[in-house]
Design an enzyme around this catalytic site. Structure first.
Site, PDB file in Angstrom:
ATOM      1  N   SER A   1      67.612 -11.940 -12.062  1.00 17.33           N
ATOM      2  CA  SER A   1      67.110 -13.088 -12.569  1.00 17.33           C
ATOM      3  C   SER A   1      68.116 -14.199 -12.543  1.00 17.33           C
ATOM      4  O   SER A   1      69.158 -14.142 -12.513  1.00 17.33           O
ATOM      5  CB  SER A   1      66.602 -12.747 -13.966  1.00 17.33           C
ATOM      6  OG  SER A   1      67.656 -12.632 -14.938  1.00 17.33           O
ATOM      7  N   LYS A   2      67.521 -15.530 -12.985  1.00 11.95           N
ATOM      8  CA  LYS A   2      68.330 -16.620 -13.066  1.00 11.95           C
ATOM      9  C   LYS A   2      69.497 -16.340 -14.200  1.00 11.95           C
ATOM     10  O   LYS A   2      70.419 -17.031 -14.211  1.00 11.95           O
ATOM     11  CB  LYS A   2      67.645 -17.613 -13.626  1.00 11.95           C
ATOM     12  CG  LYS A   2      68.199 -19.197 -13.477  1.00 11.95           C
ATOM     13  CD  LYS A   2      67.197 -20.238 -13.492  1.00 11.95           C
ATOM     14  CE  LYS A   2      68.033 -21.691 -13.847  1.00 11.95           C
ATOM     15  NZ  LYS A   2      69.355 -21.659 -14.748  1.00 11.95           N
ATOM     16  N   ARG A   3      68.813 -15.655 -15.228  1.00 11.90           N
ATOM     17  CA  ARG A   3      69.976 -15.478 -16.389  1.00 11.90           C
ATOM     18  C   ARG A   3      71.129 -14.676 -15.857  1.00 11.90           C
ATOM     19  O   ARG A   3      72.282 -14.982 -16.267  1.00 11.90           O
ATOM     20  CB  ARG A   3      69.170 -14.765 -17.588  1.00 11.90           C
ATOM     21  CG  ARG A   3      69.790 -15.015 -18.761  1.00 11.90           C
ATOM     22  CD  ARG A   3      68.880 -14.873 -20.014  1.00 11.90           C
ATOM     23  NE  ARG A   3      67.525 -14.919 -19.786  1.00 11.90           N
ATOM     24  CZ  ARG A   3      66.763 -13.841 -20.380  1.00 11.90           C
ATOM     25  NH1 ARG A   3      67.340 -12.756 -21.014  1.00 11.90           N
ATOM     26  NH2 ARG A   3      65.520 -13.870 -20.165  1.00 11.90           N
TER      27      ARG A   3
ATOM     28  N   ASP B   1      73.449 -17.210 -14.359  1.00  9.18           N
ATOM     29  CA  ASP B   1      74.150 -17.930 -15.233  1.00  9.18           C
ATOM     30  C   ASP B   1      75.160 -17.039 -16.076  1.00  9.18           C
ATOM     31  O   ASP B   1      76.357 -17.580 -16.216  1.00  9.18           O
ATOM     32  CB  ASP B   1      73.184 -18.356 -16.190  1.00  9.18           C
ATOM     33  CG  ASP B   1      72.197 -19.267 -15.853  1.00  9.18           C
ATOM     34  OD1 ASP B   1      72.373 -19.794 -14.705  1.00  9.18           O
ATOM     35  OD2 ASP B   1      71.060 -19.693 -16.397  1.00  9.18           O
TER      36      ASP B   1
END
Ligand code: GLU
Length: 511
Positions: A262-264, A267
């Site tokens: 995921s994007k998380r 990050d």
């Protein structure tokens, strides 16, 4: 294979394209090219609620940047245009009508509130509600209401949906080119909505109709669509169409632990999950991309190709043409592919190392220009300077930006000196040594790395200083720390005046 192979990438424009989506596009592209077939791009924008305006262009730009062009689709209209589902509404109407007439689909008028209530009620009894064979005749469907009443309710503008009537008590035999054979009991399936009274089909209907009309032979898509395969097979049967072959690709997994990338995760571990930077027009949030992070498209594609597929030997570096030759669905793994940040950078490094000095210098020059980096005045020949930096710094570079990041001291005169290095290097006699070195260099006319090295080494021997005692503070003076390439190379690049300048600076600063 007698029929011409035709595959499609069919994203929904609901946001930036995830790298998992790019991989799906890539595998479709490789499969098409391997079999001399066609690769289509179709935009599945029937879900208006989730529509994001700049997503469609983002998808197209991403495919172009990644170097996986489609043969047919938006902007490359072939005989099956239009390729945007919202422009094909009339087509779906005709087909949903056909399903109703043949008894494969039915109207349902149950309100969303009523269904929600039922769902809650079932839940409180520890069961799950699903609209299907067990209850469809008791609910507000055209299976229980007379044809005349159905007609009247539609004419009165009542909201309705059209659902697929899943056949009862059947065992479906499904084949997936990656997962093999599967059996599914139809009694476990619910009657999915195919069409809504706003005139829009749902994904399932539009997808099947378009794959049929666009003569798609192989559906290669993400694993999240595997649960839809049974319904899709039944839809092909209901239309009496030959179904394409299916291949469901494994998920891209988090670098650590379980679950979808995921994007998380991006990050958290500091890597992009999108091919290019994306700006969310509503929130203003900007998500980073591989392109802006400085990855070469070839490296990005090579990395993605190997996330879920491997060749029959240990080869890891593949050009796109080599990928086309080597690719096969049989070698796509069933289990999810863990994303590996270090490996991703490794691919980039391999591709950078393969480039010529000339190509890297051109790219570095573009980087300098784009980022408004000033080439210092003490540099006379700017192109030579850029070329030299590439030569001196390429060995450890991963990105073009590294030529600047690791070579900043070529652009800027150091003003501070690494404290640990100073402690180690700066001794009682250092100032005097550097002063003498300064004098030596002031009388040197040819500022060439080889000449300087010989001259300084001879001088050291003559003076009896010891190499480290001179080279280490000399490096500290030129770089500000103990890093960087050969000290004579640095001196030669920045030139006589600047070398002297830096020698004077450090003496002032540290004594
Ligand atoms: N529109 C679907 C998606 O966004 C396509 C699924 C399929 O390829 O059938 O992934």
């Amino acid at each position: 294979m007698s029929q011409r192979v035709r595959v499609r990438f069919a994203p929904s424009p609901t946001g930036p394209l995830h790298i998992g989506g790019v991989r799906t596009a890539l595998y479709n592209y490789l499969f098409a090219k391997k079999h001399d077939g066609d690769f289509l791009l179709r935009i599945e924008d029937t879900d208006q609620a989730r529509y994001v305006a700049n997503a469609e262009q983002y998808i197209i730009d991403s495919l172009n940047w990644a170097g996986i062009p489609y043969d047919e689709g938006l902007g490359k209209e072939g005989k099956h245009a239009p390729y945007r589902q919202s422009e094909r509404k009339e087509i779906y109407k005709q087909y949903i009508q056909e399903l109703i007439e043949n008894g494969w689909a039915y109207y349902a008028f149950d309100s969303a509130e009523k269904l929600e209530l039922l769902r809650k009620q079932y839940e409180s009894e520890g069961k799950t509600f699903s609209y299907g064979w067990e209850n469809r005749e008791q609910l507000e469907s055209s299976l229980s209401i007379s044809a005349a009443d159905v007609q009247k309710r539609i004419e009165n503008g009542e909201n309705y949906v059209i659902r697929f009537k899943i056949p009862k008590n059947e065992t479906l035999h499904l084949t997936d080119l990656i997962r093999g054979d599967m059996k599914i009991e139809t009694n476990t399936l619910d009657d999915k909505v195919l069409f809504k009274s706003d005139g829009m089909p749902t994904y399932h209907l539009a997808n099947i109709v378009d794959d049929h009309l666009m003569e798609i032979t192989h559906v290669i898509r993400g694993e999240e669509w595997l649960p839809s395969m049974a319904l899709h097979q039944l839809l092909y049967r209901a239309f009496e169409w030959q179904a394409p072959q299916f291949a469901h690709l494994p998920l891209l997994l988090k670098p650590e632990g379980q679950g979808k990338l995921s994007k998380r995760d991006g990050d958290k571990f500091g890597f992009p999950v999108f091919p290019m930077e994306f700006k969310d027009e509503k929130t203003g949030e900007v998500s980073r991309g591989y392109r802006e992070d400085g990855y070469f498209p070839e490296a990005f594609i090579n990395m993605l190709a190997l996330l879920g597929w491997h060749s029959d030997n240990d080869q890891e570096i593949f050009s796109l043409d080599e990928l086309i030759q080597a690719f096969s669905l049989e070698r796509v793994s069933k289990s999810g592919a863990k994303f590996d940040v270090a490996k991703t950078q490794w691919f980039q490094q391999q591709y950078l190392q393969k480039k010529s000095d000339e190509d890297l210098a051109t790219m570095f020059a573009a980087y300098i220009e784009k980022n408004n980096i000033k080439i210092p005045e003490y540099i006379q020949d700017k192109s030579h300077f850029i070329f030299k930096l590439v030569q001196l710094l390429r060995e450890r570079a991963v990105f073009v930006s590294d030529f600047y990041k690791t070579g900043k001291f070529f652009f800027e005169t150091p003003t501070v000196y690494d404290e640990i290095a100073v402690k180690k290097v700066w001794q009682i006699d250092t100032k005097e040594i550097l002063q003498n070195l300064e004098e030596l260099l002031a009388s040197t006319t040819l500022f060439d790395a080889v000449v300087l090295e010989e001259q300084i080494k001879n001088w050291i021997t003559e003076k009896g200083y010891g190499m480290g005692k001179v080279f280490q503070p000399f490096r500290l003076a030129l770089v500000g720390s103990m890093s960087g390439p050969h000290v004579f190379d640095i001196a030669a690049v920045i030139g006589k005046q600047e070398t002297l300048n830096r020698l004077i600076n450090i003496q002032k600063k540290l004594s």
